[in-house]
Design a protein around this motif. Structure first.
Motif, PDB file in Angstrom:
ATOM      1  N   LYS A 300       0.825  -1.205   0.000  1.00 37.77           N
ATOM      2  CA  LYS A 300       0.000   0.000   0.000  1.00 37.77           C
ATOM      3  C   LYS A 300       0.860   1.256   0.000  1.00 37.77           C
ATOM      4  O   LYS A 300       0.610   2.200  -0.752  1.00 37.77           O
ATOM      5  CB  LYS A 300      -0.886   0.018   1.244  1.00 37.77           C
ATOM      6  N   SER A 301       1.880   1.274   0.856  1.00 35.84           N
ATOM      7  CA  SER A 301       2.722   2.469   0.980  1.00 35.84           C
ATOM      8  C   SER A 301       3.504   2.733  -0.299  1.00 35.84           C
ATOM      9  O   SER A 301       3.650   3.889  -0.722  1.00 35.84           O
ATOM     10  CB  SER A 301       3.682   2.295   2.160  1.00 35.84           C
ATOM     11  N   VAL A 302       4.006   1.677  -0.918  1.00 40.17           N
ATOM     12  CA  VAL A 302       4.782   1.838  -2.147  1.00 40.17           C
ATOM     13  C   VAL A 302       3.897   2.378  -3.267  1.00 40.17           C
ATOM     14  O   VAL A 302       4.304   3.278  -4.019  1.00 40.17           O
ATOM     15  CB  VAL A 302       5.436   0.495  -2.553  1.00 40.17           C
ATOM     16  N   VAL A 303       2.681   1.857  -3.378  1.00 42.18           N
ATOM     17  CA  VAL A 303       1.762   2.353  -4.408  1.00 42.18           C
ATOM     18  C   VAL A 303       1.448   3.827  -4.171  1.00 42.18           C
ATOM     19  O   VAL A 303       1.434   4.636  -5.105  1.00 42.18           O
ATOM     20  CB  VAL A 303       0.472   1.519  -4.429  1.00 42.18           C
ATOM     21  N   GLY A 304       1.215   4.205  -2.924  1.00 40.71           N
ATOM     22  CA  GLY A 304       0.955   5.604  -2.613  1.00 40.71           C
ATOM     23  C   GLY A 304       2.129   6.502  -2.956  1.00 40.71           C
ATOM     24  O   GLY A 304       1.948   7.599  -3.496  1.00 40.71           O
ATOM     25  N   LEU A 305       3.345   6.043  -2.664  1.00 40.67           N
ATOM     26  CA  LEU A 305       4.540   6.821  -2.991  1.00 40.67           C
ATOM     27  C   LEU A 305       4.690   6.995  -4.496  1.00 40.67           C
ATOM     28  O   LEU A 305       4.994   8.105  -4.966  1.00 40.67           O
ATOM     29  CB  LEU A 305       5.776   6.125  -2.414  1.00 40.67           C
ATOM     30  N   VAL A 306       4.444   5.938  -5.245  1.00 40.56           N
ATOM     31  CA  VAL A 306       4.558   6.017  -6.705  1.00 40.56           C
ATOM     32  C   VAL A 306       3.534   7.003  -7.262  1.00 40.56           C
ATOM     33  O   VAL A 306       3.843   7.818  -8.143  1.00 40.56           O
ATOM     34  CB  VAL A 306       4.377   4.618  -7.329  1.00 40.56           C
ATOM     35  N   LEU A 307       2.316   6.963  -6.750  1.00 40.51           N
ATOM     36  CA  LEU A 307       1.278   7.879  -7.230  1.00 40.51           C
ATOM     37  C   LEU A 307       1.639   9.329  -6.916  1.00 40.51           C
ATOM     38  O   LEU A 307       1.406  10.230  -7.740  1.00 40.51           O
ATOM     39  CB  LEU A 307      -0.066   7.526  -6.597  1.00 40.51           C
ATOM     40  N   VAL A 308       2.213   9.580  -5.747  1.00 43.31           N
ATOM     41  CA  VAL A 308       2.609  10.942  -5.393  1.00 43.31           C
ATOM     42  C   VAL A 308       3.722  11.444  -6.314  1.00 43.31           C
ATOM     43  O   VAL A 308       3.686  12.582  -6.801  1.00 43.31           O
ATOM     44  CB  VAL A 308       3.064  11.001  -3.921  1.00 43.31           C
ATOM     45  N   VAL A 309       4.710  10.597  -6.579  1.00 43.15           N
ATOM     46  CA  VAL A 309       5.821  10.994  -7.444  1.00 43.15           C
ATOM     47  C   VAL A 309       5.324  11.295  -8.857  1.00 43.15           C
ATOM     48  O   VAL A 309       5.699  12.305  -9.467  1.00 43.15           O
ATOM     49  CB  VAL A 309       6.900   9.891  -7.463  1.00 43.15           C
ATOM     50  N   ILE A 310       4.459  10.423  -9.393  1.00 42.78           N
ATOM     51  CA  ILE A 310       3.939  10.626 -10.747  1.00 42.78           C
ATOM     52  C   ILE A 310       3.086  11.897 -10.808  1.00 42.78           C
ATOM     53  O   ILE A 310       3.238  12.720 -11.725  1.00 42.78           O
ATOM     54  CB  ILE A 310       3.122   9.405 -11.191  1.00 42.78           C
ATOM     55  N   ALA A 311       2.187  12.076  -9.826  1.00 46.82           N
ATOM     56  CA  ALA A 311       1.332  13.260  -9.822  1.00 46.82           C
ATOM     57  C   ALA A 311       2.146  14.534  -9.658  1.00 46.82           C
ATOM     58  O   ALA A 311       1.856  15.550 -10.301  1.00 46.82           O
ATOM     59  CB  ALA A 311       0.298  13.143  -8.704  1.00 46.82           C
ATOM     60  N   ASN A 312       3.169  14.498  -8.826  1.00 43.35           N
ATOM     61  CA  ASN A 312       4.005  15.685  -8.632  1.00 43.35           C
ATOM     62  C   ASN A 312       4.772  16.031  -9.906  1.00 43.35           C
ATOM     63  O   ASN A 312       4.915  17.209 -10.260  1.00 43.35           O
ATOM     64  CB  ASN A 312       4.978  15.443  -7.478  1.00 43.35           C
ATOM     65  N   ARG A 313       5.245  15.022 -10.611  1.00 41.90           N
ATOM     66  CA  ARG A 313       5.971  15.273 -11.858  1.00 41.90           C
ATOM     67  C   ARG A 313       5.035  15.852 -12.926  1.00 41.90           C
ATOM     68  O   ARG A 313       5.423  16.766 -13.656  1.00 41.90           O
ATOM     69  CB  ARG A 313       6.607  13.972 -12.356  1.00 41.90           C
ATOM     70  N   ILE A 314       3.822  15.335 -12.999  1.00 42.36           N
ATOM     71  CA  ILE A 314       2.849  15.878 -13.956  1.00 42.36           C
ATOM     72  C   ILE A 314       2.519  17.324 -13.616  1.00 42.36           C
ATOM     73  O   ILE A 314       2.411  18.189 -14.499  1.00 42.36           O
ATOM     74  CB  ILE A 314       1.582  15.008 -13.968  1.00 42.36           C
ATOM     75  N   ALA A 315       2.353  17.614 -12.313  1.00 40.63           N
ATOM     76  CA  ALA A 315       2.040  18.978 -11.892  1.00 40.63           C
ATOM     77  C   ALA A 315       3.163  19.943 -12.260  1.00 40.63           C
ATOM     78  O   ALA A 315       2.907  21.061 -12.704  1.00 40.63           O
ATOM     79  CB  ALA A 315       1.789  19.004 -10.388  1.00 40.63           C
ATOM     80  N   LYS A 316       4.408  19.526 -12.094  1.00 38.11           N
ATOM     81  CA  LYS A 316       5.533  20.383 -12.455  1.00 38.11           C
ATOM     82  C   LYS A 316       5.591  20.642 -13.962  1.00 38.11           C
ATOM     83  O   LYS A 316       5.931  21.743 -14.400  1.00 38.11           O
ATOM     84  CB  LYS A 316       6.836  19.760 -11.954  1.00 38.11           C
ATOM     85  N   LYS A 317       5.272  19.621 -14.746  1.00 38.36           N
ATOM     86  CA  LYS A 317       5.268  19.806 -16.195  1.00 38.36           C
ATOM     87  C   LYS A 317       4.151  20.755 -16.648  1.00 38.36           C
ATOM     88  O   LYS A 317       4.252  21.387 -17.695  1.00 38.36           O
ATOM     89  CB  LYS A 317       5.117  18.457 -16.898  1.00 38.36           C
ATOM     90  N   MET A 318       3.107  20.851 -15.818  1.00 40.21           N
ATOM     91  CA  MET A 318       2.005  21.762 -16.141  1.00 40.21           C
ATOM     92  C   MET A 318       2.219  23.154 -15.581  1.00 40.21           C
ATOM     93  O   MET A 318       1.323  23.992 -15.648  1.00 40.21           O
ATOM     94  CB  MET A 318       0.683  21.175 -15.605  1.00 40.21           C
ATOM     95  N   GLY A 319       3.396  23.385 -14.998  1.00 39.29           N
ATOM     96  CA  GLY A 319       3.726  24.713 -14.503  1.00 39.29           C
ATOM     97  C   GLY A 319       3.438  24.952 -13.047  1.00 39.29           C
ATOM     98  O   GLY A 319       3.625  26.087 -12.569  1.00 39.29           O
ATOM     99  N   GLU A 320       2.997  23.939 -12.316  1.00 35.41           N
ATOM    100  CA  GLU A 320       2.716  24.103 -10.891  1.00 35.41           C
ATOM    101  C   GLU A 320       3.967  23.786 -10.069  1.00 35.41           C
ATOM    102  O   GLU A 320       4.896  23.151 -10.552  1.00 35.41           O
ATOM    103  CB  GLU A 320       1.575  23.182 -10.464  1.00 35.41           C
ATOM    104  N   GLU A 321       3.956  24.212  -8.802  1.00 39.26           N
ATOM    105  CA  GLU A 321       5.108  24.001  -7.935  1.00 39.26           C
ATOM    106  C   GLU A 321       5.205  22.570  -7.426  1.00 39.26           C
ATOM    107  O   GLU A 321       6.297  22.061  -7.200  1.00 39.26           O
ATOM    108  CB  GLU A 321       5.062  24.972  -6.759  1.00 39.26           C
ATOM    109  N   GLY A 322       4.077  21.916  -7.206  1.00 39.70           N
ATOM    110  CA  GLY A 322       4.090  20.578  -6.637  1.00 39.70           C
ATOM    111  C   GLY A 322       4.373  20.637  -5.141  1.00 39.70           C
ATOM    112  O   GLY A 322       4.302  21.687  -4.496  1.00 39.70           O
ATOM    113  N   ILE A 323       4.752  19.491  -4.587  1.00 40.92           N
ATOM    114  CA  ILE A 323       5.022  19.422  -3.149  1.00 40.92           C
ATOM    115  C   ILE A 323       6.506  19.328  -2.849  1.00 40.92           C
ATOM    116  O   ILE A 323       6.895  19.374  -1.684  1.00 40.92           O
ATOM    117  CB  ILE A 323       4.279  18.225  -2.518  1.00 40.92           C
ATOM    118  N   TYR A 324       7.335  19.154  -3.857  1.00 40.56           N
ATOM    119  CA  TYR A 324       8.794  19.141  -3.636  1.00 40.56           C
ATOM    120  C   TYR A 324       9.492  19.486  -4.931  1.00 40.56           C
ATOM    121  O   TYR A 324       8.885  19.459  -6.003  1.00 40.56           O
ATOM    122  CB  TYR A 324       9.268  17.786  -3.091  1.00 40.56           C
TER     123      TYR A 324
END
Length: 324
Positions: A300-324
């Motif tokens: 469960k934790s690994v899946v959650g981490l992967v989803l956060v990393v993917i979502a954060n990378r997509i957000a950065k590509k769209m011009g947002e700051e993301g969480i890190y």
């Protein structure tokens, strides 16, 4: 020798002992200047250290055949056998379907509602009415899931529930809600909305409070309606907050909430109510399969981490700051 070229054998400034001393001195001065802020943050840091980071040492038992009597140091290593057994379990697809289905329904139906409620509250001009509504919608957050489950049973019980009594008095038949598998996910989503929707508006209202009122005034002078002000001023101003909360929400896509599901669980809805959280409790605590249940929790934790990393990378590509 050109001025921009370092002398042969010279120590780079970033690695010089003097530079390190200067950085340490600045760090000491910053700590001294902001010492009260660090003291204020200390309880939170201690909490995360003791209850979030230190327990991570326990994930090693997912690679062992753990025995409480032998301990972590004396239990034999089995490698990935627990994970292999978990993925080959016939219940795995059912657990994955139920967990993702409940979370996707909550993400689609629940996540936008605090934003909509915040936008509506932001348009209220009467401060007294606004504060009163905020207080009312905040209150369910402080109720435990035990109380909310009890209220749900009182309202929707088929035998003597309030809703069914009203339906019977109106000449309609009684509706089986609590033991209907087709309504279980919807019932959980409605409970979450009622309990947390008001509390979820806090961050959005705080972000809206930082908007310069002169921007709204200029928009009104230009003839913008309230709907256009909301669309072109308010929403862009809180977009970064929405993106950050969405990323964090995706990190919990494998967490449904043990208490809520466990309290509403019954044999009639077991096929749609069994999720990873209840499965880990049933297998790990009730049956004593500690290593196996830890492997399920680590998945469960690994899946959650992967989803956060993917979502954060997509957000950065769209011009947002993301969480890190």
């Amino acid at each position: 020798m050109p001025a921009h070229e370092p002398r042969a054998g010279a120590v780079p400034r970033a690695w010089s002992p003097g530079g390190e001393t200067s950085r340490l001195r600045r760090l000491a001065l910053d700590l001294k200047r902001d010492r009260y802020l660090y003291v204020l943050a200390l309880p939170g840091l201690v909490f995360f250290l003791l209850f979030k980071f230190v327990p991570m040492w326990g994930i090693v038992i997912s690679f062992q055949n753990y025995s409480p009597f032998a301990g972590i140091g004396g239990s034999p290593w089995v490698g990935l056998d627990n994970f292999r057994r978990f993925f080959e379990n016939p219940d795995f697809m059912m657990l994955f379907r139920n967990t993702m289905g409940i979370n996707l329904l909550s993400l689609v139906c629940f996540f936008p509602l605090p934003i909509v409620l915040s936008l509506l509250l932001n348009e209220v001009r009467s401060l007294f009415y606004k504060r009163a509504v905020q207080t009312i919608v905040y209150m369910p957050h402080f109720l435990s899931w035990v109380i909310i489950s009890g209220l749900t049973f009182i309202i929707f019980a088929k035998g003597d529930g309030l809703v069914n009594n009203m339906l019977e008095a109106a000449g309609a038949g009684r509706v089986d809600v609590l033991t209907n598998p087709n309504l279980f996910w919807i019932m959980l989503t409605i409970q979450s909305i009622w309990k947390e929707c008001g509390w979820g508006t806090i961050l959005f209202l705080a972000a809206m409070a930082s908007i310069d009122p002169q921007v709204y005034e200029a928009a009104r002078i230009d003839g913008a309606s309230r709907l256009r002000q909301m669309r072109h001023i308010t929403l862009p101003a809180i977009r970064s907050v929405i993106v950050v909360l969405l990323i964090l929400r995706l990190g919990h896509m494998m967490d449904v909430g043990f208490e809520q599901v466990f309290l509403m669980y019954n044999g009639a809805v077991s096929e749609v109510a069994e999720v990873f959280d209840t499965y880990v409790y049933r297998v790990g605590i009730q049956q004593g399969q500690f290593s196996y249940s830890t492997a399920a929790g680590l998945f469960k934790s690994v899946v959650g981490l992967v989803l956060v990393v993917i979502a954060n990378r997509i957000a950065k590509k769209m011009g947002e700051e993301g969480i890190y």
